[in-house]
Design an enzyme around this catalytic site. Structure first.
Site, mmCIF file in Angstrom:
data_model
loop_
_atom_site.group_PDB
_atom_site.id
_atom_site.type_symbol
_atom_site.label_atom_id
_atom_site.label_comp_id
_atom_site.label_asym_id
_atom_site.label_seq_id
_atom_site.Cartn_x
_atom_site.Cartn_y
_atom_site.Cartn_z
ATOM 1 C CE LYS A 45 39.765 6.578 35.064
ATOM 2 N NZ LYS A 45 38.644 7.159 34.545
ATOM 3 N NE ARG A 143 35.384 12.864 30.337
ATOM 4 C CZ ARG A 143 35.849 12.200 31.411
ATOM 5 N NH1 ARG A 143 35.890 12.486 32.576
ATOM 6 N NH2 ARG A 143 35.408 10.767 31.336
ATOM 7 C CG HIS A 175 31.937 8.518 31.923
ATOM 8 N ND1 HIS A 175 31.868 7.463 32.521
ATOM 9 C CD2 HIS A 175 32.848 9.171 32.297
ATOM 10 C CE1 HIS A 175 32.613 7.555 33.746
ATOM 11 N NE2 HIS A 175 33.272 8.822 33.646
ATOM 12 N NE ARG A 230 32.699 2.826 31.324
ATOM 13 C CZ ARG A 230 31.574 3.572 30.897
ATOM 14 N NH1 ARG A 230 30.754 2.782 30.128
ATOM 15 N NH2 ARG A 230 31.270 4.651 31.219
ATOM 16 C CE1 TYR A 274 62.840 25.459 54.116
ATOM 17 C CE2 TYR A 274 60.979 23.921 53.441
ATOM 18 C CZ TYR A 274 62.286 24.371 53.482
ATOM 19 O OH TYR A 274 63.134 23.328 52.895
ATOM 20 C CB CYS A 323 59.288 20.126 53.692
ATOM 21 S SG CYS A 323 59.178 21.058 55.306
ATOM 22 C CG ASP A 325 62.539 16.266 50.220
ATOM 23 O OD1 ASP A 325 62.143 15.818 49.135
ATOM 24 O OD2 ASP A 325 63.095 17.058 50.381
#
Ligand SMILES: *Cc1c(COP(=O)(O)O)cnc(C)c1O
Length: 390
Positions: A45, A143, A175, A230, A274, A323, A325
């Site tokens: 997943k 759940r 689960h 699983r 910053y 930051c 990037d």
């Protein structure tokens, strides 16, 4: 100032996925399962926990796994579009989704309520073949899954549909809530509830499998392997019990790295990034690495100033704020002779030689390594696969 190395270009920012590590991990998990007579479903997943679902799926199926598991119909159909035809279970759906394409593509479907069963059966009718359903019982995770109160009604409806040839009930499954805590009493209570739900289905004439174990239970609870395990996170080499690299039998498959875009000498007393949360205390060399919070490096990763990268043969601190990037690495007064523009900085990986790991990031962030690796999904990171050949 050092020049970039044209002979060693490489992507600017890169997730390297080591399929040899995946083979090792799946081999280990599937042998453990086979020792108790269980088959192995590898969970892919969320694009294989950020590693690339088709590559992980193909590698897993060649390494001892025989099933695949996903969350959504789109994830399931994308694997089929990639030519992967192994048994495949999808388990988190809206009741008004169109299940016909999934049934037609031979995707097994989890069902947690009567309404979901009706929707799946409607898809089967339109696909012109029976659906393969896995009835999910909520045994205590609170759940997804059918409650114990609603279970007899769901089993009744499924048994009738099976008798009419509209579906095959492949499994009764659930689960765990505490699999990573060895021998938690809730785990045993969940197993007992799964057994009772399964017996109820048998009494109604069905012959389903049972499955319950995630990675942690696959590794630590062979008594809960049932017919199928699983594992997810362990496939990717991250230890479900948070054992450090070296103590875990698993090998992390993901490395996040990027090439240094700029190296410069600065004087003592210069503010960095910053808000100037860091000010240089000596003349030093700073290296700029082009990965930031838009790429899955959380901004809070360096709130305590403890983030580090592996660069120029050693571990070095990231200074100042992360930051969007980029991050800035303090390479020390001699950094200019050790680090050059274009060099590769490892943000996390298998931990070879003391480089940072996803586990360390998780500890720093107060989260789990699952969140670290699935967080790295930016479109501007190149995904490179290595270790493909046996
Ligand atoms: C994600 C998931 C798994 C795999 O869990 P890991 O802890 O990653 O091994 C197994 N079963 C279900 C239902 C899941 O959602």
């Amino acid at each position: 100032m050092a020049q970039p190395r044209p002979s060693d270009p490489g992507p600017r920012a890169e997730v390297v996925v080591d399929l040899a590590a995946v083979r090792h991990n799946v081999g280990l998990l599937s042998r453990t399962a086979a020792d108790s007579g269980a088959a192995t479903m590898v969970v892919v997943k969320s694009d294989g926990y950020g590693h690339g679902a088709p590559d992980i799926a193909r590698t897993a199926l060649r390494s001892g796994a025989s099933w695949l598991g996903v969350c959504t119909l789109d994830e399931a159909l994308a694997l089929r579009d990639n030519g992967i035809d192994a048994p495949l279970l999808s388990w988190l759906h809206l009741p008004d989704e169109d299940f016909a394409p999934a049934v037609a593509a031979d995707v097994d479907l989890s069902v947690s309520s009567h309404a979901h069963l009706d929707a799946v059966l409607d898809g089967a009718r339109r696909a012109g073949r029976p659906a393969r359903v896995h009835l999910k019982i909520d045994t205590g995770l609170g759940r997804n899954g059918c409650t114990g109160d609603d279970w007899p009604d769901l089993v009744d409806a499924a048994a009738k549909a099976a008798a009419a040839g509209r579906c095959e009930v492949v499994s009764v499954w659930s689960h765990l809530a505490f699999a990573d805590v060895t021998d938690h009493p809730v785990t045993d209570a969940q197993a007992a509830r799964l057994d009772a739900a399964w017996r109820h289905a048998r009494d109604r004439g069905l012959a389903p499998m049972r499955h319950l174990a995630n990675s942690a239970a696959t590794m630590a609870r062979p008594d809960l392997h049932y017919d199928l395990v699983r594992p997810g996170i362990a496939v990717y080499g991250l230890d479900p019990f948070d054992r450090p690299v070296g103590e875990s039998p698993l090998r992390p498959a993901m490395t996040l790295r990027a090439r240094v875009v700029n190296v410069k000498k600065v004087r003592a007393g210069e503010g960095v990034s910053y808000g100037h949360e860091f000010t240089t205390t000596r003349d030093t060399t700073l290296a700029l690495v082009p990965l930031g919070y838009a790429d899955g490096v959380p901004r809070r990763m360096n709130f305590g100033g403890r983030m580090r990268v592996w660069l120029g043969g050693r571990s070095r601190p990231v200074v100042g704020r992360v930051c969007m990037d980029q991050v800035v690495v303090d390479c020390g007064p001699d950094g200019g002779s050790q680090v050059r523009e274009g060099d590769v900085a490892v943000l996390f990986g298998p931990g070879d030689g003391g480089a940072p790991t996803a586990q360390e990031w998780a500890d720093e962030l107060g989260t789990i390594h699952y969140e670290v690796v699935t967080g790295v999904q930016s479109r501007r990171i190149t995904r490179t696969v290595v270790g493909e050949n046996v």
